[in-house]
Design a protein around this motif. Structure first.
Motif, PDB file in Angstrom:
ATOM      1  N   ASP A 192       0.810  -1.220   0.000  1.00 36.79           N
ATOM      2  CA  ASP A 192       0.000   0.000   0.000  1.00 36.79           C
ATOM      3  C   ASP A 192       0.842   1.267   0.000  1.00 36.79           C
ATOM      4  OD1 ASP A 192      -2.371  -1.367  -0.079  1.00 36.79           O
ATOM      5  OD2 ASP A 192      -2.702  -1.315   2.085  1.00 36.79           O
ATOM      6  N   ALA A 193       1.989   1.233   0.681  1.00 35.35           N
ATOM      7  CA  ALA A 193       2.818   2.434   0.831  1.00 35.35           C
ATOM      8  C   ALA A 193       3.350   2.964  -0.489  1.00 35.35           C
ATOM      9  CB  ALA A 193       3.977   2.152   1.794  1.00 35.35           C
ATOM     10  N   VAL A 194       3.410   2.108  -1.508  1.00 35.01           N
ATOM     11  CA  VAL A 194       3.911   2.557  -2.810  1.00 35.01           C
ATOM     12  C   VAL A 194       3.039   3.679  -3.365  1.00 35.01           C
ATOM     13  CG1 VAL A 194       4.263   1.875  -5.222  1.00 35.01           C
ATOM     14  CG2 VAL A 194       5.052   0.395  -3.380  1.00 35.01           C
ATOM     15  N   MET A 195       1.733   3.626  -3.092  1.00 35.01           N
ATOM     16  CA  MET A 195       0.819   4.619  -3.646  1.00 35.01           C
ATOM     17  C   MET A 195       1.109   6.019  -3.114  1.00 35.01           C
ATOM     18  SD  MET A 195      -0.624   2.532  -5.597  1.00 35.01           S
ATOM     19  CE  MET A 195      -1.809   3.616  -6.383  1.00 35.01           C
ATOM     20  N   ASP A 196       1.780   6.114  -1.969  1.00 33.84           N
ATOM     21  CA  ASP A 196       2.135   7.414  -1.387  1.00 33.84           C
ATOM     22  C   ASP A 196       3.607   7.753  -1.583  1.00 33.84           C
ATOM     23  OD1 ASP A 196      -0.479   7.829  -0.357  1.00 33.84           O
ATOM     24  OD2 ASP A 196      -0.023   6.498   1.322  1.00 33.84           O
ATOM     25  N   TYR A 197       4.327   6.895  -2.264  1.00 33.46           N
ATOM     26  CA  TYR A 197       5.752   7.124  -2.509  1.00 33.46           C
ATOM     27  C   TYR A 197       5.914   8.331  -3.434  1.00 33.46           C
ATOM     28  CZ  TYR A 197      10.426   6.141  -4.520  1.00 33.46           C
ATOM     29  OH  TYR A 197      11.725   6.227  -4.961  1.00 33.46           O
ATOM     30  N   GLU A 198       6.798   9.237  -3.057  1.00 34.55           N
ATOM     31  CA  GLU A 198       6.949  10.498  -3.789  1.00 34.55           C
ATOM     32  C   GLU A 198       7.437  10.321  -5.226  1.00 34.55           C
ATOM     33  OE1 GLU A 198      10.640   9.734  -1.245  1.00 34.55           O
ATOM     34  OE2 GLU A 198       8.450   9.615  -1.004  1.00 34.55           O
ATOM     35  N   ARG A 199       8.046   9.201  -5.541  1.00 31.90           N
ATOM     36  CA  ARG A 199       8.498   8.958  -6.914  1.00 31.90           C
ATOM     37  C   ARG A 199       7.657   7.889  -7.613  1.00 31.90           C
ATOM     38  NH1 ARG A 199      14.620  10.217  -8.557  1.00 31.90           N
ATOM     39  NH2 ARG A 199      14.737  12.282  -7.602  1.00 31.90           N
ATOM     40  N   SER A 200       6.470   7.674  -7.116  1.00 31.89           N
ATOM     41  CA  SER A 200       5.526   6.819  -7.827  1.00 31.89           C
ATOM     42  C   SER A 200       4.913   7.631  -8.960  1.00 31.89           C
ATOM     43  CB  SER A 200       4.417   6.333  -6.887  1.00 31.89           C
ATOM     44  OG  SER A 200       3.380   5.725  -7.624  1.00 31.89           O
ATOM     45  N   LEU A 201       4.932   7.092 -10.164  1.00 30.55           N
ATOM     46  CA  LEU A 201       4.414   7.785 -11.344  1.00 30.55           C
ATOM     47  C   LEU A 201       3.077   7.208 -11.809  1.00 30.55           C
ATOM     48  CD1 LEU A 201       7.748   8.077 -13.399  1.00 30.55           C
ATOM     49  CD2 LEU A 201       6.750   9.746 -11.822  1.00 30.55           C
ATOM     50  N   ILE A 202       2.435   6.430 -10.976  1.00 33.01           N
ATOM     51  CA  ILE A 202       1.198   5.752 -11.360  1.00 33.01           C
ATOM     52  C   ILE A 202       0.091   6.752 -11.681  1.00 33.01           C
ATOM     53  CG2 ILE A 202      -0.570   4.121 -10.604  1.00 33.01           C
ATOM     54  CD1 ILE A 202       1.632   2.779  -8.884  1.00 33.01           C
ATOM     55  N   THR A 203      -0.064   7.781 -10.852  1.00 36.67           N
ATOM     56  CA  THR A 203      -1.059   8.815 -11.123  1.00 36.67           C
ATOM     57  C   THR A 203      -0.693   9.616 -12.368  1.00 36.67           C
ATOM     58  OG1 THR A 203      -1.583   8.985  -8.765  1.00 36.67           O
ATOM     59  CG2 THR A 203      -2.247  10.824 -10.173  1.00 36.67           C
ATOM     60  N   ASN A 204       0.603   9.870 -12.556  1.00 31.15           N
ATOM     61  CA  ASN A 204       1.063  10.581 -13.758  1.00 31.15           C
ATOM     62  C   ASN A 204       0.692   9.812 -15.017  1.00 31.15           C
ATOM     63  OD1 ASN A 204       2.888  11.005 -11.361  1.00 31.15           O
ATOM     64  ND2 ASN A 204       3.720  12.619 -12.662  1.00 31.15           N
ATOM     65  N   GLN A 205       0.796   8.488 -14.973  1.00 34.37           N
ATOM     66  CA  GLN A 205       0.446   7.677 -16.133  1.00 34.37           C
ATOM     67  C   GLN A 205      -1.023   7.851 -16.504  1.00 34.37           C
ATOM     68  OE1 GLN A 205       2.527   4.175 -14.131  1.00 34.37           O
ATOM     69  NE2 GLN A 205       2.502   3.486 -16.253  1.00 34.37           N
ATOM     70  N   VAL A 206      -1.888   7.876 -15.497  1.00 33.89           N
ATOM     71  CA  VAL A 206      -3.318   8.038 -15.762  1.00 33.89           C
ATOM     72  C   VAL A 206      -3.574   9.396 -16.414  1.00 33.89           C
ATOM     73  CG1 VAL A 206      -5.606   8.205 -14.724  1.00 33.89           C
ATOM     74  CG2 VAL A 206      -3.976   6.501 -13.877  1.00 33.89           C
ATOM     75  N   GLU A 207      -2.987  10.442 -15.876  1.00 32.70           N
ATOM     76  CA  GLU A 207      -3.184  11.786 -16.425  1.00 32.70           C
ATOM     77  C   GLU A 207      -2.626  11.891 -17.841  1.00 32.70           C
ATOM     78  OE1 GLU A 207      -2.557  16.320 -14.847  1.00 32.70           O
ATOM     79  OE2 GLU A 207      -0.792  15.029 -14.780  1.00 32.70           O
ATOM     80  N   ASN A 208      -1.453  11.316 -18.050  1.00 35.96           N
ATOM     81  CA  ASN A 208      -0.806  11.416 -19.360  1.00 35.96           C
ATOM     82  C   ASN A 208      -1.526  10.600 -20.432  1.00 35.96           C
ATOM     83  OD1 ASN A 208       1.136  13.137 -18.376  1.00 35.96           O
ATOM     84  ND2 ASN A 208       2.626  11.521 -17.978  1.00 35.96           N
ATOM     85  N   GLY A 209      -2.344   9.649 -20.016  1.00 35.31           N
ATOM     86  CA  GLY A 209      -3.114   8.878 -20.986  1.00 35.31           C
ATOM     87  C   GLY A 209      -4.049   9.754 -21.790  1.00 35.31           C
ATOM     88  N   ILE A 210      -4.569  10.811 -21.179  1.00 31.96           N
ATOM     89  CA  ILE A 210      -5.491  11.701 -21.885  1.00 31.96           C
ATOM     90  C   ILE A 210      -4.772  12.478 -22.976  1.00 31.96           C
ATOM     91  CG2 ILE A 210      -7.032  13.684 -21.635  1.00 31.96           C
ATOM     92  CD1 ILE A 210      -7.590  12.696 -18.758  1.00 31.96           C
TER      93      ILE A 210
END
Length: 327
Positions: A273-291
């Motif tokens: 779970d802690a990965v989702m709050d990791y400062e260098r996780s780009l998972i949210t960036n991937q979702v945004e960049n998909g648009i």
């Protein structure tokens, strides 16, 4: 030169990839600075033809099309004549009569988007065909990496997980290598193909893979729905041996590595779970960049044939205009 369809990554030239990534930057600047809709595809229609369930890809394409002012139609496969035995060919003939301009298709059978493309004048975009290809996912992955490494040549990306069943692994590794990025695979021997391109390192041991000193750790979803036999003892064992545990996340943080995942995430399997709050996780960036990537792809393709665009894309024209919105 614009294309009619986007079916795979292998057929794209590096110049085309770089063009799409540049255009994505322009589109992202537009919609992150209050310009939510532009008339680039006004009067055009986009048909969403998803034979498999999808949240991220489907919604991303729909938002992208609407931001380009296109009309979007969602083809309800569950309530269509397909359930009565209608073939894909018959479905496409019906859709062709509707004079749609773009068809975004996801299907469990590899190669089916290409078959559809040969039967229609619409531009066909492969949104995932079985374990074969997922080109727009690969493009958004590359775009996300380039935001952190403007010149990504020589960087290393370690892809961990179910390589065998992953269309993302195939498309993304092919595209990254076209950009000069080194790629390696890590996973159980049963889930990493025995034969991979010579240019891709193959690891089955986590510590050995990390000794390769990657810059990005790319986790793949364990696709239990595509596994007709059991490829590892248990998800708990998989997480212990190949997942990003709390202890491994601490090591990754110390080394300043980036983490990516195409989603949806299986928490407690690929990552803690802690990965989702990791400062260098780009998972949210991937979702945004998909648009922005999918906006660039829709704007680039030319329904009905391959024709050069005089000004390339709407985003390019806006960038050259004095009215462009800058950061």
């Amino acid at each position: 030169m614009a294309r009619k369809d986007l079916l795979d990554i292998a057929s794209l030239h590096r110049e085309e990839i770089e063009f799409l990534l540049d255009q994505s930057t322009s589109f992202k600047k537009l919609f992150t600075h209050s310009v939510k809709k532009i008339p680039a595809l006004e009067g055009k229609s986009v048909l969403m033809l998803f034979y498999e369930a999808s949240t991220r890809t489907h919604s991303s394409f729909e938002v992208a099309a609407k931001r380009l002012s296109a009309e979007v139609t969602n083809f309800d496969v569950a309530h269509s004549s397909i359930t009565k035995g209608e073939s894909v060919r018959e479905t496409i003939e019906t859709l062709q009569a509707m004079r749609t301009d773009y068809i975004v298709v996801r299907h469990s059978h590899p190669g089916l988007p290409g078959m559809i493309a040969r039967q229609t004048t619409a531009s066909v975009i492969n949104a995932g065909d079985g374990a074969h290809e997922h080109p727009t996912q690969a493009l958004l992955d590359a775009f996300t990496i380039k935001e952190k490494f403007p010149d990504p040549r020589g960087k290393k990306v370690l892809i961990i997980g179910d390589i065998l069943h992953s269309r993302v692994a195939r498309s993304t590794s092919t595209l990254l290598q076209k950009l000069g990025i080194e790629v390696a695979y890590l996973g159980p021997g049963s889930l990493v193909p025995k034969y991979v391109p010579a240019s891709i390192r193959r690891f089955t041991d986590y510590e050995a893979a990390m000794a390769w000193t990657p810059d990005v750790v790319y986790l793949l979803r364990v696709q239990l729905e595509r596994q007709d036999v059991q490829f590892f003892p248990s998800v708990r064992e998989y997480h212990r041996v190949y997942g990003i545990t709390t202890a491994r996340l601490a090591e990754i943080r110390d080394r300043g590595l980036y983490i990516m995942h195409p989603g949806p995430v299986n928490r407690g399997v690929e990552l803690c779970d802690a990965v989702m709050d990791y400062e260098r996780s780009l998972i949210t960036n991937q979702v945004e960049n998909g648009i922005s990537i999918r906006m660039a792809v829709l704007d680039w393709l030319t329904p009905g044939g391959e024709f050069p665009k005089q000004e390339s894309t709407y985003a390019a024209r806006q960038r050259a205009s004095s009215t462009v919105i800058m950061p």
